[in-house]
Structure formats: structure tokens, C-alpha cells
Design an enzyme around this catalytic site. Structure first.
Site, PDB file in Angstrom:
ATOM      1  N   SER A 183       0.711 -62.147   8.817  1.00 28.34           N
ATOM      2  CA  SER A 183      -0.256 -61.236   8.054  1.00 28.34           C
ATOM      3  C   SER A 183      -0.679 -59.908   8.434  1.00 28.34           C
ATOM      4  O   SER A 183      -1.308 -59.017   7.562  1.00 28.34           O
ATOM      5  CB  SER A 183      -1.486 -62.201   7.425  1.00 28.34           C
ATOM      6  N   HIS A 211       2.178 -66.264   2.969  1.00 27.27           N
ATOM      7  CA  HIS A 211       2.431 -64.716   2.687  1.00 27.27           C
ATOM      8  C   HIS A 211       4.039 -64.535   2.280  1.00 27.27           C
ATOM      9  O   HIS A 211       4.276 -63.422   2.071  1.00 27.27           O
ATOM     10  CB  HIS A 211       2.069 -63.975   3.893  1.00 27.27           C
ATOM     11  N   LYS A 242      -1.850 -66.780  -3.445  1.00 30.51           N
ATOM     12  CA  LYS A 242      -1.420 -65.363  -3.197  1.00 30.51           C
ATOM     13  C   LYS A 242      -0.532 -65.023  -4.480  1.00 30.51           C
ATOM     14  O   LYS A 242      -0.925 -64.857  -5.396  1.00 30.51           O
ATOM     15  CB  LYS A 242      -1.078 -65.541  -1.776  1.00 30.51           C
TER      16      LYS A 242
HETATM   17  C1  LIG Z   1      -4.012 -67.407   3.051  1.00 26.51           C
HETATM   18  C2  LIG Z   1      -3.275 -68.595   4.027  1.00 26.51           C
HETATM   19  C3  LIG Z   1      -3.808 -69.818   4.121  1.00 26.51           C
HETATM   20  C4  LIG Z   1      -5.000 -70.262   3.436  1.00 26.51           C
HETATM   21  O1  LIG Z   1      -4.633 -70.498   1.963  1.00 26.51           O
HETATM   22  P1  LIG Z   1      -5.888 -71.160   1.049  1.00 26.51           P
HETATM   23  O2  LIG Z   1      -4.997 -71.781  -0.275  1.00 26.51           O
HETATM   24  O3  LIG Z   1      -6.289 -69.796   0.321  1.00 26.51           O
HETATM   25  O4  LIG Z   1      -6.466 -72.093   1.631  1.00 26.51           O
HETATM   26  C5  LIG Z   1      -3.317 -70.563   5.066  1.00 26.51           C
HETATM   27  N1  LIG Z   1      -1.971 -70.210   5.629  1.00 26.51           N
HETATM   28  C6  LIG Z   1      -1.602 -68.948   5.534  1.00 26.51           C
HETATM   29  C7  LIG Z   1      -0.687 -68.273   6.505  1.00 26.51           C
HETATM   30  C8  LIG Z   1      -2.199 -68.289   4.689  1.00 26.51           C
HETATM   31  O5  LIG Z   1      -1.942 -66.749   4.793  1.00 26.51           O
END
Ligand SMILES: *Cc1c(COP(=O)(O)O)cnc(C)c1O
Length: 396
Positions: A183, A211, A242
Site C-alpha cells: 500500500s 489492494h 476497498k
Molecule cells: C485494508 C486491508 C486489510 C483490512 O481490510 P478490512 O476489510 O478493512 O479489515 C487487510 N489487508 C490489507 C493488505 C489491506 O490493505
């Protein structure tokens, strides 16, 4: 009793503020979108949401959610295995398996939970987990909950991974785990090389697609599509929070026996509530939408290329990106904060990151491009970058 502890917390909080690490929240008073309205009525363009396909305020998803809420109620008031499973939860699991071309899927309340509940039920002290150093906090926490021996390799460094795999021959089973897209830099994990090493050294492969799903790959189907490594990745985890609509919810998808074991033993699944019917139904609709057209994914990719090229032409130092994340390198920590603040004054929300979130001397502005952005939004953001960049002496 609270007095001494209160003082302790007040001191800690003051230290966080002093270090410039105190997190303030922005109160948005509109749907999440490219253009947002804040509580005070001011407007801004949002370039720091994970709303990669622009679905967070999509009318079709809202309609599907409303319809499901009327037909199936507001909440489940149960975990899945007691009385928290509706037909639509199973349909969503099937839709996720179809999307990733896997055998079965298990839903969680979040990907944080999916990662927290994936290692401990599958591996013991006899086994090894080999983890990329830039993996998400939830993978790190999930690994902590498991007794397996831990190995760590520098981000996407295949030589180090190979050394870990050699050492881990001492253990019974080995699993390599990695984020699909990291990220902070926006780089994609080299899954072709990871899968080849896994084969050579007899290891399982787990990838977190949070992501990458919806973004990476010719039609946005994630890292397996990008590197054509279908059948070689044993476990995928991901989020519905996301690209996939932006609401809430997570999943683990992969080999059938692995998913079956997680249903029996994964603690965040067994001891936490089912996702509500409206989320399940809207997510089913979302996968249907993505299967009908690739237009959102294409637009998202075009936006990344457009933004990156214009920013580089303006003289900015941009990390090579293969995702929706564009890192504008500034290197200096205070400069990154000043830059982000000035961008906000121009009505553009971006985030400045510096140590310890990124390595020392690697401070940057992270920009997240979305299918929700129109060319006019991108042009406005680029113009603001150029204005602020000149003011602060970042570009000429
Ligand atoms: C955002 C993210 C998470 C968490 O996801 P949620 O569903 O918001 O708990 C887990 N792993 C990665 C790589 C992320 O970017």
C-alpha cells in the site's frame, strides 16, 4: 484509581502529538466519492480513499442493499454456524469463488478478521510462516496468533525468500504469505517468482488481495490473472471494503479443505457476527456488475496512467506503480506534512506518509486513483500539485 492511569495516558497522548503522529479525523457529511462535502460545508476532491472502482456510492449497489434489507432484514444477530447463514451469504461465497476461480470461500466481518483467523487453525509449532516485511498489520497479527516458526524477507526480495525457504525445510509445512499490492509503494508482489519458489521448496502460497483485487490484472481479477498463476495460489484473502464496493466485509477463498477447516476452527468466524444481508446482497450485485463490463476497471487504469504521466512531465518523482496507488516522493518528513496540508487548502485530499510508516528518508504523498475521478478532477489535482510543488521548491 483512574487518576494515575489518566495522567499516564495524557502524557502518552501529548508525546504522540509532539512527535506529529497524532491522527485527526475528517468528518465527511456526504457519501464517499470523488467529490466530498465536509461537516463545515466545505468541499474537497478525495484522492485518499480505497474506493478504487468508485462503487462506494453506486446507485445499483444501494438499490440492491435496500431491496435486501426489506426482504431479509437488517441484521443476523448470530454467528454463521448457529443461525447466521442466509441463502445470500452462500451465494456471495459462490460469487467470490467464481471471481477468483477457487474452490470455496468463507466470509468474515473484515479482511482484518480473515487474516487474523487464517493461520492458527491450519498450522502448528511444527510449521513455518514466511512473510514479506511489508505485509499488512492484520497479517502480522494473524501470524502472531499462530505458533508456527516465523521467517521474514525484505519486500519482494526473492533471494531472501529463497534463503528463508531453504532454512524452513526444517519445518513440516511452509507457507509464503504476501500482500498482492503493497500500500505504500503501489508495487505488485512478483507472484510468478513466488509461486515458482513455492514449487521448488514445497511451500503453500497465501496472498492478500485487498489492494489488488478489482485493480490488478487485465480485467481486474487480481494477481493470479496478472501473473497467470491460477491453481498455484492456495489461499487468497480480501476485503469488500476497498474496490469491491467499499462497505465492509472480508473473505478467505481457496482450496476446499482449507476453507472447510477454517469453518470448523477459525475464531473470528466462529465467534463474530455474520455480515448483514444488505452487504451480502449488494456484494453479489457488485460481482454481477464487474462480470458484465470491464469499463470501471479500464477507467481506473486510464486515470492512473494519465495522472502519473502528467505528474512526471511536471517534474515530480513518482514511484513506478502497477496499481491504483501513486507515490509522489518528497523524501523529507516535515515537507510531506506541509505539502499535504497545502494540498488540503487547495481542496485536494491526499496523505503524507513518513517514518515509521515508510522507511526513514522516504517520505511521500500517496495518491489513490479511482474510476470515480473524472479528467477534470485529475487536472485540478495535478494543477494543485504543481502550484504547491513550486511554492515549496519541490519542482521548478
Ligand atoms: C485494508 C486491508 C486489510 C483490512 O481490510 P478490512 O476489510 O478493512 O479489515 C487487510 N489487508 C490489507 C493488505 C489491506 O490493505
Amino acid at each position: 484509581m483512574y487518576g494515575k492511569f489518566q495522567k499516564h495516558l495524557q502524557d502518552e497522548l501529548a508525546a504522540i502529538k509532539e512527535a506529529g503522529l497524532y491522527k485527526n479525523e475528517r468528518n465527511i457529511a456526504s457519501p464517499q466519492s470523488a467529490e466530498i462535502t465536509l461537516e463545515d460545508g466545505s468541499k474537497a476532491l478525495n484522492f485518499c480513499a480505497n474506493n478504487y472502482l468508485g462503487l462506494a456510492d453506486n446507485p445499483r449497489l444501494i438499490a440492491a442493499a435496500e431491496k435486501a434489507m426489506k426482504a431479509r432484514g437488517y441484521g443476523m444477530s448470530s454467528v454463521r454456524f448457529i443461525c447466521g447463514t442466509q441463502d445470500i451469504h452462500k451465494q456471495l461465497e459462490k460469487a467470490i469463488s467464481d471471481f477468483f476461480k477457487t474452490e470455496d470461500t468463507i466470509l468474515y466481518a473484515s479482511c482484518f478478521d480473515a487474516n487474523g483467523g487464517v493461520f492458527e487453525p491450519l498450522l502448528t509449532a511444527e510449521d513455518a510462516i514466511i512473510s514479506d516485511s511489508l505485509n499488512h498489520a492484520s497479517i502480522i497479527d494473524g501470524v502472531r496468533l499462530c505458533k508456527a516458526v516465523r521467517y521474514r524477507y525484505a519486500n519482494a526480495n526473492m533471494e531472501e525468500l529463497e534463503n528463508c525457504l531453504k532454512e524452513a525445510q526444517a519445518q513440516r509445512f511452509r507457507i509464503i504469505c504476501t500482500d498482492g499490492v503493497f500500500s505504500m509503494d503501489g508495487n505488485v508482489a512478483p507472484m510468478d517468482k513466488i509461486c515458482a519458489l513455492a514449487e521448488k521448496y514445497d511451500a503453500l502460497v497465501m496472498v492478500d488481495e485487498s489492494h489488488s483485487a478489482g485493480v490488478v490484472g487485465k480485467t481486474g481479477h487480481g494477481v493470479a490473472e496478472q501473473f497467470n498463476c491460477y491453481g498455484k495460489i492456495d489461499i487468497f484473502t480480501g476485503t469488500l471494503g476497498k474496490a469491491f464496493g467499499g462497505a465492509v466485509g472480508g473473505f478467505t477463498t481457496g482450496r476446499k479443505e482449507i476453507i472447510d477447516m477454517l469453518r470448523q476452527r477459525s475464531r473470528p468466524y466462529l465467534f463474530s457476527n455474520s455480515i448483514p444481508p444488505m452487504i451480502a446482497a449488494a456484494a453479489i450485485e457488485m460481482f454481477k456488475m464487474l462480470s458484465e463490463s470491464n469499463a470501471l476497471h479500464d477507467k481506473q487504469q486510464e486515470n492512473v496512467v494519465y495522472f502519473r504521466d502528467k505528474m512526471m512531465a511536471a517534474g515530480f518523482d513518482i514511484k513506478p506503480t502497477q496499481s491504483a496507488i501513486c507515490a509522489v516522493m518528497l523524501y523529507d518528513a516535515p515537507l510531506s506534512q506541509k505539502f499535504a496540508a497545502k494540498m488540503a487548502e487547495e481542496g485536494i485530499f491526499v496523505t503524507g506518509f513518513y517514518y515509521p510508516v515508510v522507511p526513514k528518508g522516504q517520505a511521500r504523498i500517496r495518491v489513490q486513483l479511482s474510476a470515480a475521478h473524472e479528467k477534470a478532477h485529475l487536472d485540478k489535482a495535478i494543477a494543485a500539485f504543481i502550484k504547491v510543488g513550486k511554492e515549496l521548491g519541490v519542482i521548478k
